[in-house]
Design an enzyme around this catalytic site. Structure first.
Site, PDB file in Angstrom:
ATOM      1  N   GLY A 173       1.341   4.802   2.189  1.00 27.61           N
ATOM      2  CA  GLY A 173       1.020   5.583   3.378  1.00 27.61           C
ATOM      3  C   GLY A 173       0.975   7.047   3.015  1.00 27.61           C
ATOM      4  O   GLY A 173       1.081   7.409   1.849  1.00 27.61           O
ATOM      5  N   SER A 174       0.858   7.881   4.015  1.00 30.37           N
ATOM      6  CA  SER A 174       0.785   9.313   3.732  1.00 30.37           C
ATOM      7  C   SER A 174       2.107   9.842   3.220  1.00 30.37           C
ATOM      8  O   SER A 174       2.178  10.933   2.691  1.00 30.37           O
ATOM      9  CB  SER A 174       0.411  10.072   4.998  1.00 30.37           C
ATOM     10  OG  SER A 174      -0.819   9.624   5.466  1.00 30.37           O
ATOM     11  N   PHE A 175       3.174   9.097   3.406  1.00 30.71           N
ATOM     12  CA  PHE A 175       4.482   9.630   3.044  1.00 30.71           C
ATOM     13  C   PHE A 175       5.223   8.827   2.000  1.00 30.71           C
ATOM     14  O   PHE A 175       6.293   9.203   1.564  1.00 30.71           O
ATOM     15  CB  PHE A 175       5.362   9.747   4.295  1.00 30.71           C
ATOM     16  CG  PHE A 175       4.755  10.617   5.335  1.00 30.71           C
ATOM     17  CD1 PHE A 175       3.947  10.075   6.312  1.00 30.71           C
ATOM     18  CD2 PHE A 175       4.945  11.982   5.295  1.00 30.71           C
ATOM     19  CE1 PHE A 175       3.345  10.874   7.253  1.00 30.71           C
ATOM     20  CE2 PHE A 175       4.350  12.791   6.243  1.00 30.71           C
ATOM     21  CZ  PHE A 175       3.550  12.241   7.224  1.00 30.71           C
ATOM     22  N   GLY A 176       4.675   7.705   1.586  1.00 28.63           N
ATOM     23  CA  GLY A 176       5.377   6.904   0.602  1.00 28.63           C
ATOM     24  C   GLY A 176       4.889   5.462   0.656  1.00 28.63           C
ATOM     25  O   GLY A 176       3.943   5.144   1.381  1.00 28.63           O
TER      26      GLY A 176
ATOM     27  N   ASP B 228      -4.188  13.840   9.347  1.00 32.79           N
ATOM     28  CA  ASP B 228      -4.562  13.088   8.153  1.00 32.79           C
ATOM     29  C   ASP B 228      -5.418  11.892   8.553  1.00 32.79           C
ATOM     30  O   ASP B 228      -5.125  10.755   8.196  1.00 32.79           O
ATOM     31  CB  ASP B 228      -3.298  12.666   7.386  1.00 32.79           C
ATOM     32  CG  ASP B 228      -3.594  12.352   5.921  1.00 32.79           C
ATOM     33  OD1 ASP B 228      -4.708  12.672   5.462  1.00 32.79           O
ATOM     34  OD2 ASP B 228      -2.715  11.788   5.252  1.00 32.79           O
TER      35      ASP B 228
ATOM     36  N   GLY C 142       0.816  -1.211   0.000  1.00 30.47           N
ATOM     37  CA  GLY C 142       0.000   0.000   0.000  1.00 30.47           C
ATOM     38  C   GLY C 142       0.840   1.246   0.000  1.00 30.47           C
ATOM     39  O   GLY C 142       2.054   1.220  -0.193  1.00 30.47           O
TER      40      GLY C 142
ATOM     41  N   LYS D 179       7.508   1.480   6.240  1.00 33.67           N
ATOM     42  CA  LYS D 179       7.075   2.673   5.513  1.00 33.67           C
ATOM     43  C   LYS D 179       8.290   3.451   5.068  1.00 33.67           C
ATOM     44  O   LYS D 179       9.134   3.807   5.881  1.00 33.67           O
ATOM     45  CB  LYS D 179       6.246   3.576   6.414  1.00 33.67           C
ATOM     46  CG  LYS D 179       4.974   2.940   6.785  1.00 33.67           C
ATOM     47  CD  LYS D 179       3.987   3.943   7.293  1.00 33.67           C
ATOM     48  CE  LYS D 179       2.699   3.174   7.523  1.00 33.67           C
ATOM     49  NZ  LYS D 179       1.591   3.986   7.885  1.00 33.67           N
TER      50      LYS D 179
END
Ligand code: NAG
Ligand code: NAG
Ligand code: NAG
Ligand code: NAG
Ligand code: NAG
Ligand code: NAG
Ligand code: NAG
Length: 917
Positions: A600-603, A723, A598, A619
């Protein structure tokens, strides 16, 4: 004749001074393609092609008013490097430096660029584009520290750095002189022309120094609000004597505002405040007062003891009407929201008057790398090389170091060069001689120049007391090897240089020593033990230096400093903070990042299994460059202290030269989003996808709410997630929900003020109030959580034109249904059989409160948890029908009646009970 002569003289005086001014101005049209003269101002603009070179320029879609300089912009790559413009200056002269940014519209992009702007080593501003059609302008007033300055862009957190124009305007004499200019620049926070005749700003040629005087008619969020009633605008065409130190333009002084009801008030936001500022007020009496009329007033806000009690009487202070009076505050501490007010004194007949004001923030000048070391670096990069990789501009170390240079910070914060990355100068087609300036580089520890075509002799390196490794293998060096390199203190590799010869001195030396007496042997012994001591000292020093380096080094070489990296991790462990996982272990666990699970909000996020069998999610922080390792380390240490059963636990972290990684416990059942909306792209999840009945959804909501509540109230400093969304709510093997991706990328200034320069978040979940004001509070998370609750009820996505048509998003859609009392139409079709309407109502009600327009009207997480627990009770039937439904019903009534206050459509017939019942 006399009159004509006078005119001629004034013309003659005017033209040369104007011309002179214009030629002194530097106006760069970044991204532009040719030289041109701006017709309206007569200013000459030059493109930046020769300054930058290889970067691309981009067409701007909605150029501002057809201004040539905004037709194109210059885009820079997002590669972690900095990109700089170097402007020539006259040392110690004062200048206005201005950079402007017009992004142009772009239908496709969900996020606009956000990046950093630096002036030399000093952080100037964070450029945050929120409105693609607005020109963002950043101005700094400086006294030139040397004969050039660098304006650099770097560190994009979103999008890529870009710039539209760069302007350098020399100032006259002591304009903007202040007591602190050796240590501070002045960053222009507000410069406002009151009573302006038009919405456009006044600048060159009206202002010979080309300052931008914003019109008070300009409409921007939070710009000059809270205007007192009775404020009128006045203007004059008479000349005004503005011979004060700052020489504001006459045109600006010819307009003003007057508080006819005794008071002038305004409120505006000052970027990057609270801070210390230099503030100026400009007053000129431009009304013809009668004999008996007076204008006297005091400043009531901000309250500054030394000034607030002083009575301003403009004509008296300026010694005449139509003459400027310019009081200023050398150093005043102001808040982010500046409210100011002037109030008429009792004995005055006229209300207060204000022509203009200017507020400049003191910005501490950050130290640049020591010039001696820079000289050496310049010498090093002047060695001709095949590629242009050594062409980076600006300071070698700050804000981001040159690609081939390693820097470390020292206390007080000053940047220095420490070593050259061993691999960076090897095999780089360097030719020419080794620069002799190297000899000044005392702290140099390693120098690898092997595999190049360097020629000439090895320079005298006897000053380099810290040098441990010198590798010059396979070059074309010649001459005699300096003897100090052969003593064994330096690991010296020089094979493959046919011209290089060992000196003869050594043999003579040893012959001499051989021939000496026993007394000399004793001496030798003494020398030997002395050098042992020296060696120990050097080692000690070296290891101390390494410790200094720890945690702050911008780049680490994986090849050569494995041991060093581990020791860093070790220190973190010592402090009981986070657990450092070597890159190798992560690569092994994730099978070289093969199983992407998947984003994430950062990569990207990868699945992994550690040696001990523990399953993890790794992550990758895609934009780690912008964080800087120090900040990353701070974040990790903060996060690792946060433990709650509804927060995804952070197991450890890894820092590599390219990126930072966070290692979390693996959540077997994926994201809440996958279960509600399906996850076609993630096969590993769809296999496990479970139907969530209403109770399961309530329990997930309760878990997530508890996680958020802990972040808001259980952590110190409290953490705002920023977020919250269904894809950040993860489900463990038992379907318990845990919140992920919290606490990252908090900016230090936010810790103090909770004001950020850009709204971060996800479309559909983003709190509109936060988006408008950038005032981040825990209520922004509440808003997003409200959207999550609406998704849980409806099974619908937060934003979709297909599903909601013109309503566009779930909030508008749900609000209009709830207003009609129609919760049935909201419920996810797959739920309606099982869920009790009363229970769903309870959630719908709290969800709609969560998405209230104003943060203050939204509930706290604690109240939301109670509502969810209520709903669970209702659903399980624990709550007695009588008391339970009446309670739920009464709260619903409150909710519905509160809507009635606002809008009263279908409910007027007394139909307060939802149609479903
Ligand atoms: C543009 O202007 C600059 C500075 O005045 C000058 O050096 C350069 O030669 C000009 N270029 C062209 C193509 O005219
Ligand atoms: C969006 O971007 C894609 C390519 O990235 C392009 O083909 C498409 O035309 C763009 N759409 C709009 C509306 O600009
Ligand atoms: C610069 O300052 C001097 C002295 O105050 C003044 O006479 C002169 O007019 C100023 N120059 C400009 C261009 O304003
Ligand atoms: C300027 O002032 C005159 C009166 O002195 C007024 O009639 C006029 O409307 C003003 N102009 C503007 C644009 O405010
Ligand atoms: C301004 O005043 C504050 C508080 O009195 C002081 O800390 C600061 O050093 C002063 N100077 C500057 C340039 O901020
Ligand atoms: C000024 O004030 C005096 C007394 O207060 C009054 O007699 C006189 O008429 C006033 N003059 C004008 C021009 O208002
Ligand atoms: C004020 O102006 C007057 C004439 O307009 C002059 O005589 C006087 O000296 C000035 N006072 C000061 C303090 O400049």
């Amino acid at each position: 004749m006399g009159i004509l002569g006078l005119h001629l003289i004034s013309l003659l005086c005017l033209i040369p001074s104007l011309m002179c001014q214009v030629t002194e101005f530097v106006s760069i049209d970044c991204g532009g393609t040719s030289n041109y003269t701006d017709q309206s101002t007569g200013l000459a603009w030059i493109p930046d092609t020769e300054i930058t070179g290889q970067e691309k320029s981009a067409e701007v879609e909605n150029p501002k008013g057809n201004l040539l300089r905004y037709q194109r912009r210059r885009d820079f790559p997002t590669d972690g490097k900095k990109y700089c413009y170097t402007l020539s200056t006259e040392k110690r002269r004062r200048y206005l430096v201005r950079a402007t940014f017009l992004y142009g519209s772009s239908t496709n992009e969900t996020t606009y660029p956000k990046f950093q702007l630096y002036l030399d080593a000093t952080k100037w501003s964070t450029v945050t584009i929120q409105d693609a059609s607005r020109v963002y302008s950043k101005e700094m007033i400086i006294r030139a520290p040397s004969d050039s300055i660098d304006v650099c862009l770097c560190c994009a957190t979103t999008g890529s750095p870009f710039i539209s124009t760069l302007e350098l305007r020399p100032l006259n004499l002591s304009m903007y002189a202040n007591d602190y200019e050796d240590e501070f620049y002045l960053k222009v926070a507000a410069r406002v022309n009151f009573g302006a005749l038009i919405k456009e700003a006044i600048r060159y040629p009206d202002d010979p120094y080309d300052r931008i005087w914003d019109s008070d008619l300009d409409k921007r969020p939070n710009y000059l609000v809270g205007v007192a009633p009775g404020t009128v605008r006045i203007n004059t065409t008479k000349n005004i004597n503005t011979n004060t130190r700052e020489y504001p333009p006459v045109k600006v002084m010819q307009t003003a505002v007057v508080g006819t009801q005794n008071r002038l008030t305004y409120r505006l936001n000052l970027e990057d405040f609270p801070a210390n500022a230099r503030a100026y007020a400009f007053f000129a009496e431009i009304e013809d007062l009668g004999v008996n009329e007076t204008r006297k007033f005091k400043m009531e806000q901000p309250y500054i003891p030394d000034y607030s009690n002083a009575v301003v009487n403009i004509a008296e202070n300026a010694n005449g009407s139509y003459t400027l009076y310019e009081p200023s505050y050398m150093n005043v501490t102001l808040d982010f929201v500046l409210s100011f007010s002037f109030v008429k004194t009792r004995d005055s007949t006229q209300g207060p008057l204000l022509n203009a004001m200017e507020i400049n923030k003191y910005v501490q000048i950050a130290m640049k790398t020591d010039w001696q070391e820079v000289t050496i670096l310049h010498a090093l990069r002047s060695i001709p090389t095949g590629s242009n990789r050594l062409d980076e501009a600006g300071d070698p170390c700050v804000p981001v170091p040159w690609e081939w240079v390693t820097c470390s910070s020292t206390e007080p914060p000053r940047w220095n060069l420490l070593t050259f990355l061993s691999s960076e100068l090897s095999h780089k087609n360097l030719n020419g001689e080794i620069p002799s300036e190297l000899k000044n580089m005392e702290r140099l520890e390693e120098l690898w120049l092997d595999g190049n075509s360097l020629n000439g002799p090895i320079p005298d390196l006897s000053n380099l007391v810290n040098l441990k490794i010198l590798n010059v293998e396979n070059n074309s060096l010649s001459g005699v090897i300096p003897s100090e390199l052969l003593t064994g203190h330096v690991l010296f590799h020089y094979e493959g240089n046919p011209g290089l010869k060992r000196g003869k001195k050594h043999k003579i030396h040893s012959a001499l020593i051989l021939g000496t007496s026993i007394g000399a042997l004793v001496l030798l012994f003494l020398l030997f033990s002395g050098s042992l001591l020296l060696l120990r000292y050097i080692r000690h020093k070296a290891s101390r230096q390494r410790n200094d380096e720890k945690g702050t080094s911008q780049r680490t070489s994986t090849k050569h400093s494995t041991a060093y990296t581990i020791s860093r991790g070790g220190t973190f462990m010592d402090e009981g903070v986070a657990y450092y996982i070597p890159l190798n272990d992560i690569e092994e666990a994730t099978k070289n990042f093969t199983q992407n699970i998947g984003k994430g909000s950062f990569g990207p996020v990868y699945y992994g299994k550690m040696k001990d069998g523990k399953e993890v999610a790794v992550k990758i922080m895609a934009d780690s460059s912008s964080h800087g390792n120090k900040q990353f380390a701070t974040e990790v240490s903060l996060l690792s202290r946060i433990h709650h059963r509804n927060l995804v636990p952070l197991i450890g972290y890894c820092e590599d030269e390219q990126q930072c990684m966070l290692v979390y416990e693996y959540m077997h059942n994926g994201t809440l989003r996958d279960h509600i909306h399906g996850a076609p792209l993630s096969p590993y999840n769809s296999a496990n996808r479970k139907h969530l009945d209403w109770l399961a959804r309530l329990s997930i909501a309760e878990d997530a709410a508890k996680g958020l509540e802990y972040l808001h109230t259980g952590c110190n400093p409290s953490i705002i997630h920023r977020d919250v969304k269904t894809s950040n709510i993860l489900l463990d093997i038992n379907m318990r929900a845990k919140v992920s991706d919290f606490g990252l990328s908090r900016q230090t200034e936010e810790d103090l003020t909770h004001i950020s320069s850009v709204a971060r978040g996800t479309v559909g979940y983003l709190d509109p109030e936060y988006y408008a004001n950038q005032q981040l509070t825990d209520k922004s998370d509440v808003y997003s959580f409200g959207v999550v609750l609406l998704e849980l009820i409806s099974g619908r996505k937060p934003v979709s034109t297909e599903e909601y048509g013109t309503d566009w998003n779930i909030v508008h859609w749900a609000r209009s249904l709830i207003r009609k009392g129609d919760v049935i139409s909201m419920i996810d079709p797959s739920l309606s059989e099982n869920a009790k309407i009363e229970s769903v109502w309870r959630i719908a009600e709290v969800a709609i409160q969560c998405v209230e327009q104003h943060g203050a009207s939204r509930p706290r997480m604690q109240e939301i948890i109670l509502a969810i627990q209520d709903s669970v009770k209702i659903e399980k039937g624990n709550e007695k029908i009588t008391s339970g439904s009446s309670r739920a019903q009464s709260s619903r009534k409150t909710l519905l009646t509160s809507f009635l206050d606002v809008e009263s459509p279908d409910l007027s017939t007394g139909c307060l009970v939802p149609s479903a019942r």
